[in-house]
Motif scaffolding. Structure first.
Motif, PDB file in Angstrom:
ATOM      1  N   SER A 124       0.810  -0.978  -0.004  1.00  0.00           N
ATOM      2  CA  SER A 124       0.016   0.199  -0.020  1.00  0.00           C
ATOM      3  C   SER A 124       0.897   1.248  -0.037  1.00  0.00           C
ATOM      4  CB  SER A 124      -0.903  -0.111   1.042  1.00  0.00           C
ATOM      5  OG  SER A 124      -0.190   0.051   2.299  1.00  0.00           O
ATOM      6  N   PRO A 125       0.271   2.359  -0.272  1.00  0.00           N
ATOM      7  CA  PRO A 125       1.189   3.567  -0.485  1.00  0.00           C
ATOM      8  C   PRO A 125       0.832   4.360   0.588  1.00  0.00           C
ATOM      9  CG  PRO A 125      -1.150   3.817  -1.725  1.00  0.00           C
ATOM     10  CD  PRO A 125      -1.173   2.514  -1.205  1.00  0.00           C
ATOM     11  N   TRP A 126       1.654   5.238   0.737  1.00  0.00           N
ATOM     12  CA  TRP A 126       1.505   6.503   2.069  1.00  0.00           C
ATOM     13  C   TRP A 126       0.510   7.167   1.941  1.00  0.00           C
ATOM     14  CZ3 TRP A 126       1.559  11.624   0.974  1.00  0.00           C
ATOM     15  CH2 TRP A 126       1.853  11.769  -0.142  1.00  0.00           C
ATOM     16  N   ASN A 127      -0.064   7.689   0.549  1.00  0.00           N
ATOM     17  CA  ASN A 127      -1.143   8.690   0.701  1.00  0.00           C
ATOM     18  C   ASN A 127      -2.476   8.412   1.148  1.00  0.00           C
ATOM     19  OD1 ASN A 127      -0.870   7.252  -1.534  1.00  0.00           O
ATOM     20  ND2 ASN A 127      -1.716   8.919  -2.777  1.00  0.00           N
ATOM     21  N   LYS A 150       2.485  -5.494   3.015  1.00  0.00           N
ATOM     22  CA  LYS A 150       3.568  -4.576   3.311  1.00  0.00           C
ATOM     23  C   LYS A 150       2.980  -3.115   3.170  1.00  0.00           C
ATOM     24  CE  LYS A 150       7.274  -2.068   2.127  1.00  0.00           C
ATOM     25  NZ  LYS A 150       7.039  -0.628   2.110  1.00  0.00           N
ATOM     26  N   PRO A 151       3.043  -2.659   4.439  1.00  0.00           N
ATOM     27  CA  PRO A 151       2.779  -1.278   4.383  1.00  0.00           C
ATOM     28  C   PRO A 151       3.536  -0.100   3.833  1.00  0.00           C
ATOM     29  CG  PRO A 151       3.134  -1.669   6.485  1.00  0.00           C
ATOM     30  CD  PRO A 151       3.259  -2.842   5.594  1.00  0.00           C
ATOM     31  N   ALA A 152       3.176   1.061   3.566  1.00  0.00           N
ATOM     32  CA  ALA A 152       4.018   2.180   3.647  1.00  0.00           C
ATOM     33  C   ALA A 152       5.042   2.395   4.579  1.00  0.00           C
ATOM     34  CB  ALA A 152       3.265   3.528   3.206  1.00  0.00           C
ATOM     35  N   GLU A 153       6.328   2.680   4.180  1.00  0.00           N
ATOM     36  CA  GLU A 153       7.345   2.729   5.211  1.00  0.00           C
ATOM     37  C   GLU A 153       7.072   3.832   6.319  1.00  0.00           C
ATOM     38  OE1 GLU A 153      12.074   3.528   5.226  1.00  0.00           O
ATOM     39  OE2 GLU A 153      11.308   2.970   3.519  1.00  0.00           O
ATOM     40  N   PRO A 156       3.578   2.746   9.210  1.00  0.00           N
ATOM     41  CA  PRO A 156       3.310   1.615   9.656  1.00  0.00           C
ATOM     42  C   PRO A 156       2.403   1.212  10.805  1.00  0.00           C
ATOM     43  CG  PRO A 156       5.366   2.443  10.347  1.00  0.00           C
ATOM     44  CD  PRO A 156       4.860   3.246   9.576  1.00  0.00           C
ATOM     45  N   ASP A 157       2.356   2.298  11.995  1.00  0.00           N
ATOM     46  CA  ASP A 157       1.272   2.065  12.772  1.00  0.00           C
ATOM     47  C   ASP A 157      -0.264   1.880  12.621  1.00  0.00           C
ATOM     48  OD1 ASP A 157       3.320   2.107  14.715  1.00  0.00           O
ATOM     49  OD2 ASP A 157       3.138   3.940  15.519  1.00  0.00           O
ATOM     50  N   ILE A 158      -0.625   2.704  11.400  1.00  0.00           N
ATOM     51  CA  ILE A 158      -1.816   2.694  10.888  1.00  0.00           C
ATOM     52  C   ILE A 158      -2.060   1.380  10.298  1.00  0.00           C
ATOM     53  CG2 ILE A 158      -3.296   3.407   9.129  1.00  0.00           C
ATOM     54  CD1 ILE A 158      -1.671   6.273   9.082  1.00  0.00           C
ATOM     55  N   ALA A 159      -1.013   0.658   9.585  1.00  0.00           N
ATOM     56  CA  ALA A 159      -1.262  -0.708   8.987  1.00  0.00           C
ATOM     57  C   ALA A 159      -1.426  -1.603  10.106  1.00  0.00           C
ATOM     58  CB  ALA A 159      -0.073  -1.109   8.177  1.00  0.00           C
ATOM     59  N   ARG A 160      -0.373  -1.297  11.214  1.00  0.00           N
ATOM     60  CA  ARG A 160      -0.532  -2.409  12.236  1.00  0.00           C
ATOM     61  C   ARG A 160      -1.905  -2.485  13.111  1.00  0.00           C
ATOM     62  NH1 ARG A 160       1.289  -7.186  13.465  1.00  0.00           N
ATOM     63  NH2 ARG A 160      -0.649  -7.473  14.488  1.00  0.00           N
ATOM     64  N   TYR A 161      -2.413  -1.299  13.165  1.00  0.00           N
ATOM     65  CA  TYR A 161      -3.468  -0.995  13.841  1.00  0.00           C
ATOM     66  C   TYR A 161      -4.671  -1.953  13.224  1.00  0.00           C
ATOM     67  CZ  TYR A 161      -6.841   1.008  16.944  1.00  0.00           C
ATOM     68  OH  TYR A 161      -8.146   1.335  17.942  1.00  0.00           O
ATOM     69  N   ALA A 162      -4.590  -1.564  11.790  1.00  0.00           N
ATOM     70  CA  ALA A 162      -5.605  -2.133  11.042  1.00  0.00           C
ATOM     71  C   ALA A 162      -5.692  -3.688  11.045  1.00  0.00           C
ATOM     72  CB  ALA A 162      -5.690  -1.629   9.602  1.00  0.00           C
ATOM     73  N   VAL A 163      -4.352  -4.090  11.167  1.00  0.00           N
ATOM     74  CA  VAL A 163      -4.400  -5.717  11.103  1.00  0.00           C
ATOM     75  C   VAL A 163      -4.569  -6.184  12.545  1.00  0.00           C
ATOM     76  CG1 VAL A 163      -2.538  -7.543  11.149  1.00  0.00           C
ATOM     77  CG2 VAL A 163      -2.448  -5.615   9.432  1.00  0.00           C
ATOM     78  N   ASP A 164      -4.592  -5.627  13.697  1.00  0.00           N
ATOM     79  CA  ASP A 164      -4.971  -5.806  14.792  1.00  0.00           C
ATOM     80  C   ASP A 164      -6.396  -5.738  14.781  1.00  0.00           C
ATOM     81  OD1 ASP A 164      -2.567  -6.236  15.934  1.00  0.00           O
ATOM     82  OD2 ASP A 164      -2.458  -4.339  16.858  1.00  0.00           O
TER      83      ASP A 164
END
Length: 173
Positions: A124-127, A150-153, A156-164
Motif C-alpha cells: 500500500s502507498p503512503w497517501n 507490506k504497508p508504506a514505510e 506502519p502504525d496505521i497498518a498495524r492497527y488495522a491488522v489488529d
C-alpha cells in the motif's frame, strides 16, 4: 494529542522473516480458503464495524502518522469501511457454493465457480495508508486467499492497527 492507541515497535524485514511470512501464509491459505464465502464475509463486516468503533484512534493515527487533515481522515475511514462492506456483499454472490448461474440462451445450464488462488502480496502507498491498505487486503481475503501485507514505510502504525482489528474481526493470522 495522541489517542489511546498502542505505539508499535517496527523491524525491517529480513530474508528469514520473509520466508517465515510465506510459510505462515501458505498454512493460513490451507484453512482460510476452505471457509465459506459467508464466513469470510461475516469477518469483513465485523472489520467494518470495528473500524467505525475505533474511529477516534484511527483519526489520531492518520493525522499524526499520516499527516492527514481531519476531513481527509474521516473520508479515508469511511472508504475503508465501504471496502469491507462492498467485498462482503459482492463476495457472497461471487463465491457462493452454488456458483453464479450464467445466461443460457440455448437451454444449457452454466455456472461460474470462482475459487481462491493462493497467497497475495499487498503493498500500500503512503497517501492512503488505511483505505487502500484495507481495500487490497479485504478483496484478497474475501476471495479466500492468504495475504502478506507490506504497508508504506511512512505509516506502519496505521497498518498495524488495522491488522489488529482484522484479527479481532475473526481473520486469522
Amino acid at each position: 494529542k495522541l489517542g489511546t492507541y498502542k505505539k508499535y515497535d517496527h523491524e525491517y524485514a529480513t530474508q528469514s522473516s520473509i520466508d517465515e511470512a510465506f510459510e505462515s501464509a501458505q498454512k493460513g491459505y490451507q484453512s482460510w480458503s476452505k471457509q465459506s464465502a459467508d464466513t469470510r464475509a461475516n469477518c469483513l463486516e465485523r472489520l467494518g464495524e470495528l473500524l467505525e468503533e475505533h474511529t477516534q484512534d484511527l483519526v489520531d493515527l492518520c493525522t499524526y502518522e499520516g499527516g492527514k487533515t481531519l476531513s481527509d481522515t474521516v473520508a479515508e475511514i469511511r472508504e475503508a469501511v465501504d471496502f469491507c462492506r462492498y467485498y462482503a456483499i459482492q463476495g457472497r454472490k461471487d463465491f457462493s457454493e452454488k456458483g453464479v448461474k450464467l445466461p443460457s440462451p440455448t437451454g444449457e445450464s452454466n455456472h461460474l465457480y470462482m475459487l481462491p488462488r493462493g497467497i497475495f502480496v499487498c503493498i500500500s502507498p503512503w497517501n492512503f495508508p488505511l483505505a487502500i491498505f484495507v481495500g487490497q487486503i479485504t478483496a484478497a481475503l474475501m476471495a479466500g486467499n492468504a495475504v502478506i501485507a507490506k504497508p508504506a514505510e511512512q505509516t506502519p502504525d496505521i497498518a498495524r492497527y488495522a491488522v489488529d482489528l482484522m484479527h479481532r474481526a475473526g481473520i486469522p493470522q
